[in-house]
Motif scaffolding. Structure first.
Motif, PDB file in Angstrom:
ATOM      1  N   ILE A   1       2.104  -2.113   1.280  1.00 40.53           N
ATOM      2  CA  ILE A   1       0.696  -1.711   1.103  1.00 40.53           C
ATOM      3  C   ILE A   1       0.395  -1.489  -0.372  1.00 40.53           C
ATOM      4  N   LEU A   2       1.319  -0.836  -1.093  1.00 45.82           N
ATOM      5  CA  LEU A   2       1.124  -0.572  -2.515  1.00 45.82           C
ATOM      6  C   LEU A   2       0.914  -1.873  -3.293  1.00 45.82           C
ATOM      7  N   GLN A   3       1.736  -2.886  -2.974  1.00 39.23           N
ATOM      8  CA  GLN A   3       1.652  -4.138  -3.705  1.00 39.23           C
ATOM      9  C   GLN A   3       0.469  -4.993  -3.253  1.00 39.23           C
ATOM     10  N   THR A   4       0.253  -5.040  -1.923  1.00 44.34           N
ATOM     11  CA  THR A   4      -0.823  -5.889  -1.396  1.00 44.34           C
ATOM     12  C   THR A   4      -2.198  -5.406  -1.869  1.00 44.34           C
ATOM     13  N   GLU A   5      -2.425  -4.099  -1.825  1.00 40.72           N
ATOM     14  CA  GLU A   5      -3.727  -3.544  -2.187  1.00 40.72           C
ATOM     15  C   GLU A   5      -3.840  -3.252  -3.686  1.00 40.72           C
ATOM     16  N   ASN A   6      -2.762  -3.558  -4.448  1.00 35.96           N
ATOM     17  CA  ASN A   6      -2.772  -3.362  -5.898  1.00 35.96           C
ATOM     18  C   ASN A   6      -3.087  -1.908  -6.247  1.00 35.96           C
ATOM     19  N   LEU A   7      -2.436  -0.967  -5.537  1.00 32.24           N
ATOM     20  CA  LEU A   7      -2.665   0.456  -5.759  1.00 32.24           C
ATOM     21  C   LEU A   7      -1.852   0.940  -6.949  1.00 32.24           C
ATOM     22  N   SER A   8      -2.336   2.026  -7.570  1.00 38.33           N
ATOM     23  CA  SER A   8      -1.594   2.642  -8.666  1.00 38.33           C
ATOM     24  C   SER A   8      -0.495   3.560  -8.147  1.00 38.33           C
ATOM     25  N   PHE A   9      -0.744   4.233  -7.009  1.00 41.59           N
ATOM     26  CA  PHE A   9       0.307   5.032  -6.378  1.00 41.59           C
ATOM     27  C   PHE A   9      -0.022   5.198  -4.905  1.00 41.59           C
TER      28      PHE A   9
ATOM     29  N   ALA B   1       5.779   5.858  -3.291  1.00 38.36           N
ATOM     30  CA  ALA B   1       6.088   4.431  -3.266  1.00 38.36           C
ATOM     31  C   ALA B   1       6.160   3.846  -4.668  1.00 38.36           C
ATOM     32  N   ALA B   2       5.392   4.413  -5.632  1.00 37.44           N
ATOM     33  CA  ALA B   2       5.376   3.892  -6.993  1.00 37.44           C
ATOM     34  C   ALA B   2       6.396   4.576  -7.894  1.00 37.44           C
ATOM     35  N   ASN B   3       7.028   5.678  -7.432  1.00 39.50           N
ATOM     36  CA  ASN B   3       8.035   6.399  -8.227  1.00 39.50           C
ATOM     37  C   ASN B   3       8.984   7.075  -7.245  1.00 39.50           C
ATOM     38  N   GLN B   4       9.872   6.291  -6.675  1.00 40.27           N
ATOM     39  CA  GLN B   4      10.676   6.751  -5.548  1.00 40.27           C
ATOM     40  C   GLN B   4      11.663   7.848  -5.927  1.00 40.27           C
ATOM     41  N   GLN B   5      12.004   7.963  -7.221  1.00 40.18           N
ATOM     42  CA  GLN B   5      12.954   8.992  -7.618  1.00 40.18           C
ATOM     43  C   GLN B   5      12.323  10.382  -7.654  1.00 40.18           C
ATOM     44  N   GLN B   6      10.994  10.441  -7.737  1.00 45.23           N
ATOM     45  CA  GLN B   6      10.315  11.724  -7.825  1.00 45.23           C
ATOM     46  C   GLN B   6       9.748  12.105  -6.459  1.00 45.23           C
TER      47      GLN B   6
ATOM     48  N   ARG C   1       2.499  10.306 -15.225  1.00 48.23           N
ATOM     49  CA  ARG C   1       3.925   9.998 -15.339  1.00 48.23           C
ATOM     50  C   ARG C   1       4.659  10.339 -14.047  1.00 48.23           C
ATOM     51  N   LEU C   2       4.215  11.403 -13.364  1.00 50.83           N
ATOM     52  CA  LEU C   2       4.840  11.808 -12.118  1.00 50.83           C
ATOM     53  C   LEU C   2       4.556  10.793 -11.013  1.00 50.83           C
ATOM     54  N   GLU C   3       3.317  10.300 -10.940  1.00 48.66           N
ATOM     55  CA  GLU C   3       2.945   9.386  -9.864  1.00 48.66           C
ATOM     56  C   GLU C   3       3.477   7.975 -10.099  1.00 48.66           C
ATOM     57  N   ASN C   4       3.420   7.526 -11.343  1.00 49.98           N
ATOM     58  CA  ASN C   4       3.866   6.164 -11.645  1.00 49.98           C
ATOM     59  C   ASN C   4       4.095   6.088 -13.154  1.00 49.98           C
ATOM     60  N   PRO C   5       5.331   5.928 -13.606  1.00 52.28           N
ATOM     61  CA  PRO C   5       5.607   5.934 -15.054  1.00 52.28           C
ATOM     62  C   PRO C   5       4.799   4.883 -15.813  1.00 52.28           C
ATOM     63  N   VAL C   6       4.469   3.780 -15.164  1.00 57.06           N
ATOM     64  CA  VAL C   6       3.708   2.743 -15.859  1.00 57.06           C
ATOM     65  C   VAL C   6       2.300   3.221 -16.201  1.00 57.06           C
ATOM     66  N   LEU C   7       1.732   4.065 -15.331  1.00 61.08           N
ATOM     67  CA  LEU C   7       0.360   4.544 -15.562  1.00 61.08           C
ATOM     68  C   LEU C   7       0.248   5.338 -16.848  1.00 61.08           C
TER      69      LEU C   7
ATOM     70  N   GLN D   1      -1.699   9.762   0.748  1.00 63.81           N
ATOM     71  CA  GLN D   1      -2.572   9.784  -0.431  1.00 63.81           C
ATOM     72  C   GLN D   1      -2.359   8.511  -1.245  1.00 63.81           C
ATOM     73  N   ALA D   2      -3.483   7.875  -1.670  1.00 60.89           N
ATOM     74  CA  ALA D   2      -3.412   6.659  -2.479  1.00 60.89           C
ATOM     75  C   ALA D   2      -4.375   6.771  -3.640  1.00 60.89           C
ATOM     76  N   GLY D   3      -4.066   6.072  -4.727  1.00 58.92           N
ATOM     77  CA  GLY D   3      -4.920   6.120  -5.905  1.00 58.92           C
ATOM     78  C   GLY D   3      -4.962   4.793  -6.632  1.00 58.92           C
ATOM     79  N   PHE D   4      -6.081   4.598  -7.347  1.00 59.37           N
ATOM     80  CA  PHE D   4      -6.278   3.377  -8.141  1.00 59.37           C
ATOM     81  C   PHE D   4      -6.868   3.799  -9.480  1.00 59.37           C
ATOM     82  N   MET D   5      -6.229   3.410 -10.595  1.00 56.54           N
ATOM     83  CA  MET D   5      -6.674   3.821 -11.922  1.00 56.54           C
ATOM     84  C   MET D   5      -7.713   2.831 -12.465  1.00 56.54           C
ATOM     85  N   LEU D   6      -8.828   3.395 -13.003  1.00 55.49           N
ATOM     86  CA  LEU D   6      -9.914   2.581 -13.544  1.00 55.49           C
ATOM     87  C   LEU D   6      -9.714   2.233 -15.008  1.00 55.49           C
TER      88      LEU D   6
END
Length: 653
Positions: free
Chosen positions: A97-105, A119-124, A156-162, A208-213
Motif C-alpha cells: 500500500i505504501l508503494q502503490t499509493e506513493n505514501l510518505s509513511f 512501513a516507511a521506517n521499520q526499525q522505529q 526523521r522518525l516517520e521516514n528518514p528520507v522525508l 495512520q498514513a501521510g503524504f508530504m506536500l
C-alpha cells in the motif's frame, strides 16, 4: 484695409467640431472605462471560481488518503495480530500500500497510541504518539483526515528520507518579509487515520498514513490543468506559512520558484488575519490577478495557504488595444467632421466675402455688378437687399447732374442711409453668426453623428447624379453610416440601448429573416430545415434587436459551411422559448469557447468581433441567455433562451 481677426469660416468650423470632439471624447473615456472594468472584474471572478476548484482538488487528495486508510483498516489481519509481532503477511500488505499509493509513511498504532509498525521506517517502533488530534479522533472511532506540520524530528522518525527532501532553501523575494533563516526544515503533511475495529465494534488501534506536500508538483499541476486548461497561463501554489513549497510559478531561469515567499500584504491578511484574498497581488516577480485561501490544521490554526492566479500583463495588453481602437474611432470621426465642416464653411463664407468686396468697391465709387446668391437663407436675403440698395444708389447717380444742390442734400441723406444700411449689415451678420453658432452647438451636443450624416445627405441630394463631386458626397454618407453603426454597436454592448418592446410572432420573424438572408449569402448550396413551424408562439421584446441576434447566428452558421451543408432551425417552449441554430460546419475550438462572446474576439479574418458580443448583450437585456455547444469537425449549435413576456420597466425619476 482692416482684416477681421477671425473669419466666419473658422468660427463655423470651431462651432461644429468642438461639441463633436467633446462628445466623442467623453464617449471614448466612459466606454473604455466600462469595458476595461468589466474585463478586470470578470478576470477576478474567474480567479475566485478557480480557487473553489483548487479547494476541491485539495480536499479530494485528503479524501483519497481517507479512503486508502479506511480500506486498509478493514483487513482483519491487522486487528487479529495487532498485539502479535509476527505479522509478516500484514507487513507485506502495508508495504505494498505504501508503494502503490506513493505514501510518505504508513503506521500501525494500538489503542494507547503506541506505534507497532512503521512501513516507511521499520526499525522505529514502540514510541507513543501524543498530542496528535487526527490520531486521537481515529482512536475514538472516527475516520478523519487533514493537514499537519511535522518537525524535522517527526519527519526523521516517520521516514528518514522525508527529513532530507522536506528541507527547502529560502529565496529572497521582492515585497516579502526579510529572510531570517536560510532553509525551511518543516514539512506540510496530508494525514489521515482510520480506526481498527473488532467484530463487536471495539476500537483496538488505528492505521495512520501521510503524504508530504513539500516539493510535490502533482497537486498544483492538477489544479492548474483544471482551472486554466492545458495551455493556461495561470499558476497554483501551496504555501507552508509564507513559503512556497509546491508551485508552478516560474523563476527567471524557468524553474519552479520553490522557496520564494508570499508578499507581506497578502501574508498579513491570509496568514495573520485568516481571511481570503481576492485582488491583484505581487507574485514573485510580477503582478497577478490572484485569489488566496488560508489552510488550517485540525485545531483551526492557519498553517499555510492555497493560491491560484493569472498574470496581469495580458489584461493590460488588452486594455491598451481597446484604447487604440477607441482612439482610432475618435480620430476617424474628427477627420470626417473637419472635412465636412471645411467644405460647408467655404460655401457659406463665399457670398459674405462677395458682399464685403462689393461694399469696398461701392465705397470707392466703382461700378458694382449684382451679387448672385442661390441660397434662400439669411445670407441670400442680405444679398438681395444689398443688390436693391445698389440699384437705388445707381438711380440717384443718374439724376445727380440735374439737381446739384438737391443732390447734395439728397446725397448726404443717402450717405446716411448707406451708413445705416452698413451698420444693419454688420449687425445682421453678427446676429446670423451667433444664431448659427447657438444652433450648431445645441444640435451637435444632442447628436454629433446625426449632424454629420444629415448635412452629408443634404449635400448628397443637392449634387446631381453624375456630378464629379457626387462620389465624395456619397463616400461621406457611407462613412458616417458606418461610424454610426460602430458607435451603436458599442452603445448596445455597454448596455446603453433602448428597447422598444412589442408582441410579435417568433415563427414569422424567423421566416422573414430566412427569406431575406439570400440577399447577403447565396443559398444555392445550402439546405435549411425549418423545424419550428409546428410550434409558433408570440413573444414580447424589441423585434429589431432580436432580428439582429438571429440574423447574426444564421449568417455565422452559413459562413461556417463554406462548401455548403445543412442548417437546422428548431424551437421549443414551456415557461420560456428556446431557439436552436445548428450547423454542420468545422466547429469551435475548446480554447475559443470561453472568449466567444468577448468584445473584439473573432475567428474570421475580416470579423470585427462585435457580432456575438452585441447579440449576447441584447439577449441578456431581454432577460435571456445564449448557450453554445460545439465539437470540432461536427458542427455547432447556438441556443437562444428568451422569456415569453418582458418585465415592465419603471421609468419614473
Amino acid at each position: 484695409m482692416n482684416h477681421p481677426h477671425a473669419s466666419i469660416r473658422r468660427k463655423f468650423i470651431f462651432a461644429t467640431l468642438t461639441p463633436l470632439c467633446v462628445a466623442i471624447l467623453l464617449s471614448w473615456l466612459i466606454g473604455f472605462q466600462l469595458i476595461t472594468d468589466h474585463v478586470f472584474r470578470q478576470a477576478q471572478q474567474n480567479m475566485i471560481q478557480g480557487l473553489n476548484l483548487a479547494r476541491t482538488v485539495y480536499r479530494d487528495e485528503i479524501n483519497h488518503l481517507d479512503s486508502v486508510v479506511k480500506g486498509a483498516a478493514l483487513m482483519p489481519e491487522l486487528v487479529q495480530r495487532l498485539g502479535d509481532s509476527r505479522f509478516e503477511r500484514s507487513e507485506k500488505v502495508l508495504l505494498q500500500i505504501l508503494q502503490t499509493e506513493n505514501l510518505s509513511f504508513l503506521n500501525l498504532i494500538d489503542a494507547k497510541g503506541v506505534v507497532h509498525y512503521r512501513a516507511a521506517n521499520q526499525q522505529q517502533h514502540g514510541d507513543r504518539l501524543e498530542d496528535d488530534p487526527i490520531l486521537d479522533r481515529a482512536l475514538n472511532g472516527e475516520l478523519t483526515g487533514g493537514v499537519q506540520i511535522y518537525s524535522q524530528e517527526r519527519l526523521r522518525l516517520e521516514n528518514p528520507v522525508l527529513a532530507q527532501t522536506a528541507q527547502i532553501a529560502l529565496t529572497p523575494t521582492p515585497r516579502a518579509r526579510i529572510i531570517t533563516r536560510n532553509r525551511e526544515p518543516r514539512g506540510l503533511m496530508l494525514v489521515a487515520a482510520a480506526p481498527l475495529l473488532t467484530s463487536d465494534g471495539r476500537v483496538v488501534g488505528a492505521l495512520q498514513a501521510g503524504f508530504m506536500l513539500n516539493g510535490d508538483s502533482m497537486v498544483v499541476d492538477t489544479i492548474t490543468r483544471i482551472v486554466f486548461g492545458q495551455d493556461g497561463k495561470g499558476a497554483a501554489t501551496i504555501f507552508l506559512g509564507d513559503v512556497r513549497i509546491a508551485t508552478n510559478v516560474r523563476d527567471t531561469s524557468g524553474d519552479r520558484a520553490i522557496g520564494s515567499l508570499m508578499s507581506e500584504d497578502v501574508a498579513r491578511v491570509v496568514l495573520k488575519q485568516g481571511e481570503n484574498w481576492s485582488d491583484r497581488a505581487f507574485v514573485y516577480r510580477n503582478w497577478y490577478i490572484s485569489a488566496y485561501e488560508p489552510i488550517r490544521d485540525p485545531s483551526g490554526s492557519v498553517v499555510g495557504a492555497l493560491y491560484v492566479g493569472m498574470p496581469e500583463q495580458p489584461l493590460l495588453d488588452l486594455k491598451k488595444r481597446l484604447n487604440l481602437i477607441f482612439a482610432g474611432v475618435l480620430l476617424s470621426v474628427a477627420l470626417i467632421g473637419i472635412s465636412l465642416a471645411t467644405w460647408i464653411s467655404s460655401r457659406m463664407a463665399r457670398p459674405v466675402r462677395a458682399l464685403a468686396e462689393a461694399t469696398r468697391r461701392m465705397a470707392s465709387g466703382q461700378h458694382i455688378e449684382p451679387i448672385t446668391v442661390t441660397s434662400n437663407d439669411e445670407i441670400g436675403l442680405l444679398a438681395n437687399e444689398f443688390n436693391k440698395m445698389t440699384r437705388e444708389v445707381s438711380l440717384l447717380n443718374q439724376t445727380l447732374e440735374q439737381k446739384v444742390a438737391e443732390r447734395t442734400r439728397d446725397l448726404a441723406e443717402k450717405n446716411a442711409q448707406l451708413l445705416a444700411t452698413q451698420n444693419e449689415l454688420c449687425r445682421a451678420e453678427r446676429l446670423a453668426s451667433l444664431g448659427m453658432l447657438a444652433a450648431g452647438v445645441a444640435h451637435e451636443i444632442n447628436n454629433p453623428l446625426a449632424v454629420i450624416r444629415g448635412n452629408a445627405e443634404l449635400l448628397q441630394s443637392a449634387i446631381p447624379a453624375g456630378n464629379e463631386n457626387r462620389e465624395e458626397a456619397d463616400a461621406i454618407v457611407e462613412e458616417a453610416i458606418r461610424i454610426e453603426r460602430i458607435v451603436n454597436n458599442l452603445r448596445v454592448f455597454s448596455r446603453n440601448g433602448i428597447k422598444r418592446v412589442s408582441s410579435f410572432s417568433l415563427g414569422k420573424m424567423l421566416d422573414t429573416i430566412l427569406n431575406q438572408i439570400g440577399h447577403q449569402i447565396p443559398l444555392d448550396r445550402y439546405r435549411i430545415m425549418k423545424n419550428y413551424r409546428e410550434m409558433d408562439v408570440d413573444i414580447e421584446g424589441d423585434k429589431d434587436q432580436l432580428r439582429q441576434v438571429f440574423t447574426n447566428l444564421i449568417i455565422n452558421g452559413l459562413q461556417a459551411m463554406p462548401e455548403g451543408g445543412e442548417l437546422v432551425m428548431s424551437a421549443e417552449t414551456d415557461q420560456r422559448v428556446r431557439v436552436m441554430v445548428q450547423d454542420k460546419g468545422c466547429g469551435i475550438q475548446d480554447e475559443d469557447k470561453e472568449r466567444l462572446f468577448s468584445p473584439f474576439f473573432s475567428t474570421k479574418a475580416q470579423g470585427t468581433g462585435l457580432g456575438l458580443a452585441v447579440s449576447y448583450s441584447i439577449v441578456r437585456d431581454h432577460g435571456g441567455e445564449i448557450r453554445v455547444e460545439s465539437r470540432v469537425g461536427e458542427g455547432t449549435t447556438f441556443t437562444v433562451v428568451l422569456p415569453l413576456r418582458q418585465e415592465p420597466v419603471d421609468r419614473t425619476v
